[in-house]
Motif scaffolding. Structure first.
Motif, PDB file in Angstrom:
ATOM      1  N   SER A  86       0.859  -1.152   0.070  1.00  0.00           N
ATOM      2  CA  SER A  86      -0.076   0.031  -0.028  1.00  0.00           C
ATOM      3  C   SER A  86       0.688   1.332   0.085  1.00  0.00           C
ATOM      4  N   MET A  87       2.205   1.143   0.125  1.00  0.00           N
ATOM      5  CA  MET A  87       2.915   2.345   0.179  1.00  0.00           C
ATOM      6  C   MET A  87       3.499   2.515  -1.327  1.00  0.00           C
ATOM      7  N   GLU A  88       3.494   1.557  -2.266  1.00  0.00           N
ATOM      8  CA  GLU A  88       3.711   1.425  -3.267  1.00  0.00           C
ATOM      9  C   GLU A  88       2.701   1.821  -4.434  1.00  0.00           C
ATOM     10  N   HIS A  89       1.358   1.441  -3.946  1.00  0.00           N
ATOM     11  CA  HIS A  89       0.413   1.680  -4.847  1.00  0.00           C
ATOM     12  C   HIS A  89      -0.812   2.463  -3.977  1.00  0.00           C
ATOM     13  N   ASN A 109       2.110  -4.305 -14.628  1.00  0.00           N
ATOM     14  CA  ASN A 109       1.317  -5.577 -14.477  1.00  0.00           C
ATOM     15  C   ASN A 109       0.629  -5.679 -13.399  1.00  0.00           C
ATOM     16  N   VAL A 110       0.320  -4.265 -12.406  1.00  0.00           N
ATOM     17  CA  VAL A 110      -0.463  -4.630 -11.198  1.00  0.00           C
ATOM     18  C   VAL A 110      -1.887  -3.980 -11.599  1.00  0.00           C
ATOM     19  N   GLU A 111      -2.638  -4.598 -11.354  1.00  0.00           N
ATOM     20  CA  GLU A 111      -4.192  -3.906 -11.554  1.00  0.00           C
ATOM     21  C   GLU A 111      -5.022  -3.948 -10.141  1.00  0.00           C
ATOM     22  N   ILE A 112      -5.573  -2.713 -10.137  1.00  0.00           N
ATOM     23  CA  ILE A 112      -6.391  -2.497  -8.834  1.00  0.00           C
ATOM     24  C   ILE A 112      -7.500  -1.676  -8.979  1.00  0.00           C
ATOM     25  N   THR A 113      -8.586  -2.182  -8.607  1.00  0.00           N
ATOM     26  CA  THR A 113      -9.873  -1.365  -8.700  1.00  0.00           C
ATOM     27  C   THR A 113     -10.445  -1.262  -7.388  1.00  0.00           C
ATOM     28  N   ILE A 114     -10.643   0.093  -6.998  1.00  0.00           N
ATOM     29  CA  ILE A 114     -11.034   0.175  -5.551  1.00  0.00           C
ATOM     30  C   ILE A 114     -12.434   0.877  -5.722  1.00  0.00           C
ATOM     31  N   THR A 115     -13.436   0.496  -4.717  1.00  0.00           N
ATOM     32  CA  THR A 115     -14.766   0.740  -4.867  1.00  0.00           C
ATOM     33  C   THR A 115     -15.127   1.226  -3.525  1.00  0.00           C
ATOM     34  N   PRO A 116     -15.689   2.409  -3.607  1.00  0.00           N
ATOM     35  CA  PRO A 116     -16.089   3.061  -2.237  1.00  0.00           C
ATOM     36  C   PRO A 116     -17.438   2.545  -1.599  1.00  0.00           C
ATOM     37  N   SER A 117     -17.680   2.760  -0.597  1.00  0.00           N
ATOM     38  CA  SER A 117     -19.169   2.591  -0.062  1.00  0.00           C
ATOM     39  C   SER A 117     -19.755   3.776  -0.071  1.00  0.00           C
ATOM     40  N   VAL A 118     -20.919   3.978   0.268  1.00  0.00           N
ATOM     41  CA  VAL A 118     -21.688   5.359   0.094  1.00  0.00           C
ATOM     42  C   VAL A 118     -21.057   6.447   1.211  1.00  0.00           C
ATOM     43  N   LEU A 119     -20.315   5.948   1.975  1.00  0.00           N
ATOM     44  CA  LEU A 119     -19.741   6.773   2.977  1.00  0.00           C
ATOM     45  C   LEU A 119     -18.301   7.471   2.303  1.00  0.00           C
ATOM     46  N   GLY A 120     -17.870   6.720   1.450  1.00  0.00           N
ATOM     47  CA  GLY A 120     -16.771   7.222   0.587  1.00  0.00           C
ATOM     48  C   GLY A 120     -15.600   6.361   0.901  1.00  0.00           C
ATOM     49  N   LEU A 121     -14.533   6.573   0.064  1.00  0.00           N
ATOM     50  CA  LEU A 121     -13.217   5.646   0.182  1.00  0.00           C
ATOM     51  C   LEU A 121     -12.560   5.855   1.484  1.00  0.00           C
ATOM     52  N   ARG A 257       1.245  11.002   1.700  1.00  0.00           N
ATOM     53  CA  ARG A 257       1.466  10.055   0.572  1.00  0.00           C
ATOM     54  C   ARG A 257       3.021  10.168   0.060  1.00  0.00           C
ATOM     55  N   LEU A 258       3.312  11.473  -0.404  1.00  0.00           N
ATOM     56  CA  LEU A 258       4.718  11.509  -0.704  1.00  0.00           C
ATOM     57  C   LEU A 258       5.752  11.004   0.090  1.00  0.00           C
ATOM     58  N   TYR A 259       5.606  11.070   1.601  1.00  0.00           N
ATOM     59  CA  TYR A 259       6.750  10.414   2.376  1.00  0.00           C
ATOM     60  C   TYR A 259       6.468   8.768   2.218  1.00  0.00           C
ATOM     61  N   GLU A 260       5.468   8.359   2.304  1.00  0.00           N
ATOM     62  CA  GLU A 260       5.183   6.907   1.829  1.00  0.00           C
ATOM     63  C   GLU A 260       6.223   6.605   0.658  1.00  0.00           C
ATOM     64  N   LEU A 261       5.793   7.228  -0.453  1.00  0.00           N
ATOM     65  CA  LEU A 261       6.552   6.848  -1.660  1.00  0.00           C
ATOM     66  C   LEU A 261       8.073   7.023  -1.609  1.00  0.00           C
ATOM     67  N   ALA A 262       8.595   8.106  -0.955  1.00  0.00           N
ATOM     68  CA  ALA A 262       9.932   8.292  -0.781  1.00  0.00           C
ATOM     69  C   ALA A 262      10.588   7.270   0.032  1.00  0.00           C
ATOM     70  N   ARG A 263       9.833   6.870   1.231  1.00  0.00           N
ATOM     71  CA  ARG A 263      10.404   5.735   1.953  1.00  0.00           C
ATOM     72  C   ARG A 263      10.626   4.399   1.293  1.00  0.00           C
ATOM     73  N   LYS A 264       9.404   4.111   0.639  1.00  0.00           N
ATOM     74  CA  LYS A 264       9.471   2.919  -0.318  1.00  0.00           C
ATOM     75  C   LYS A 264      10.643   2.727  -1.228  1.00  0.00           C
ATOM     76  N   HIS A 265      10.824   3.765  -2.025  1.00  0.00           N
ATOM     77  CA  HIS A 265      11.636   3.979  -3.233  1.00  0.00           C
ATOM     78  C   HIS A 265      13.128   4.277  -2.856  1.00  0.00           C
ATOM     79  N   LYS A 282       1.183   7.658  -9.029  1.00  0.00           N
ATOM     80  CA  LYS A 282       1.444   6.670  -7.775  1.00  0.00           C
ATOM     81  C   LYS A 282       0.882   7.477  -6.526  1.00  0.00           C
ATOM     82  N   SER A 283       0.661   8.829  -6.787  1.00  0.00           N
ATOM     83  CA  SER A 283       0.387   9.438  -5.494  1.00  0.00           C
ATOM     84  C   SER A 283      -1.283   9.146  -5.472  1.00  0.00           C
ATOM     85  N   GLY A 284      -2.233   8.960  -6.399  1.00  0.00           N
ATOM     86  CA  GLY A 284      -3.350   8.923  -6.420  1.00  0.00           C
ATOM     87  C   GLY A 284      -4.257  10.077  -6.097  1.00  0.00           C
TER      88      GLY A 284
END
Length: 340
Positions: A86-89, A109-121, A257-265, A282-284
């Motif tokens: 989850s740090m990468e994606h 080659n990574v595929e992700i679909t994220i579906t929120p509830s009515v309360l949001g992601l 999010r930028l901290y996560e990416l910096a730490r991961k990479h 990658k940030s989303g």
């Protein structure tokens, strides 16, 4: 056997049966108080009494420490661990206001679909709860705890608030309940492998949650969450990275999010350079690339990321993250000069 001895033996046997039904530990012994003053060497010891003694010796005592069906998160001030997938994606919303848009992400080659509830992601602030649970489980693994085999984690709301730099007011307790609802309601479908297992599967960020206890004022005290198998597999395989505790002091979603990416990479490297287009993906972030660029420049100027600094290369349209550890940075620079 005289009548009194027989009556005493039968009374003793009945008391033992009563104790067994009540689940008492201690097997009774025959002493002066129960056999009318005769001891084991007395000639008056009867065959019935011996049989009673043998029966008590074979009885199992109560199980004092039953294996619980949940892991108790009771470590204080442990290293904070974040799962590296989850740090990468980008799995979490960077906005606090409800986002009910379905997201589709594909990269290498990574595929992700994220579906929120009515309360949001689920948001990146909601993710703090998963970091807390992951950190507790990893510490349990390191210390050889047997209850880490459970995906269900029990913790106190107060400990979670303190560990993640939150307040402890009534508003925080209400916010935690909404966090639990968003984490359970957000559904992810992905082919990312965890623990060496790659399957295309759908799951909630947490499988279930329950408020186990409430205080006199109605606030939750103890909470249980059941992690998804996907995340739990990553924890068991120690597919995690240690993050700086100052991460919880970052107030902006993009900063976190930028901290996560910096730490991961960056990892053990001194720096990581990435194009703004890839970083944007990658940030989303859901804004425009132009708005993203403006925000990144502000974060670079603020210099607020733990462990790392960042620089924006306008000519190459890229961002460079580099360690604050000057020894590592100098060693990397000398290595680059020596190889040129």
């Amino acid at each position: 056997m005289d009548g009194d001895a027989l009556a005493k033996a039968r009374a003793l046997e009945e008391r033992m049966r009563t104790r067994a039904r009540r689940g008492e530990d201690a097997a009774p012994t025959i002493g002066p108080a129960e056999d009318g003053g005769q001891n084991d060497t007395d000639s008056g010891r009867t065959a019935t009494t011996v049989a009673v003694r043998r029966k008590s010796a074979r009885m199992l005592s109560d199980e004092r420490h039953r294996q619980l069906d949940f892991f108790t998160a009771d470590f204080v001030d442990v290293p904070q661990k974040n799962d590296r997938h989850s740090m990468e994606h980008p799995l979490f919303s960077l906005k606090k206001r409800p986002d009910t848009t379905i997201r589709v992400y594909e990269h290498n080659n990574v595929e992700i679909t994220i579906t929120p509830s009515v309360l949001g992601l689920a948001t990146i602030w909601d993710k703090d709860l998963l970091i807390y649970a992951t950190s507790q489980l990893v510490q349990g693994i390191n210390e050889g705890r047997t209850d880490v085999t459970n995906r269900t984690v029990r913790f106190t709301a107060y400990d979670y608030f303190v560990s993640t730099n939150r307040g402890t007011s009534g508003a925080e307790y209400e916010s935690l309940e909404r966090t639990l609802e968003r984490l359970k309601g957000t559904q992810i479908k992905t082919n990312i492998a965890t623990g060496g297992e790659r399957r295309k599967r759908g799951f909630g960020m947490i499988e279930d949650w329950e408020i186990v206890e409430r205080g006199r004022d109605g606030r939750m005290v103890a909470v249980e969450i059941t992690l998804s198998k996907w995340l739990y597999n990553a924890v068991q395989a120690l597919e995690v990275l240690t993050i700086n505790k100052q991460y919880f002091r970052l107030t902006g979603g993009l900063e976190k999010r930028l901290y996560e990416l910096a730490r991961k990479h960056c990892g053990n490297q001194a720096c990581w350079a990435v194009s703004e287009e890839i970083l944007f993906k990658k940030s989303g972030s859901t804004g425009t690339l132009r708005e993203f660029r403006r925000l990144v420049k502000e974060i670079v100027q603020a210099d607020c990321l733990p462990d790392y600094r960042a620089a924006y290369d306008a000519k190459a349209r890229r961002v460079i993250f580099y360690t604050r550890d000057m020894r590592r940075l100098t060693a990397a620079a000398l290595k680059t000069v020596g190889s040129s």
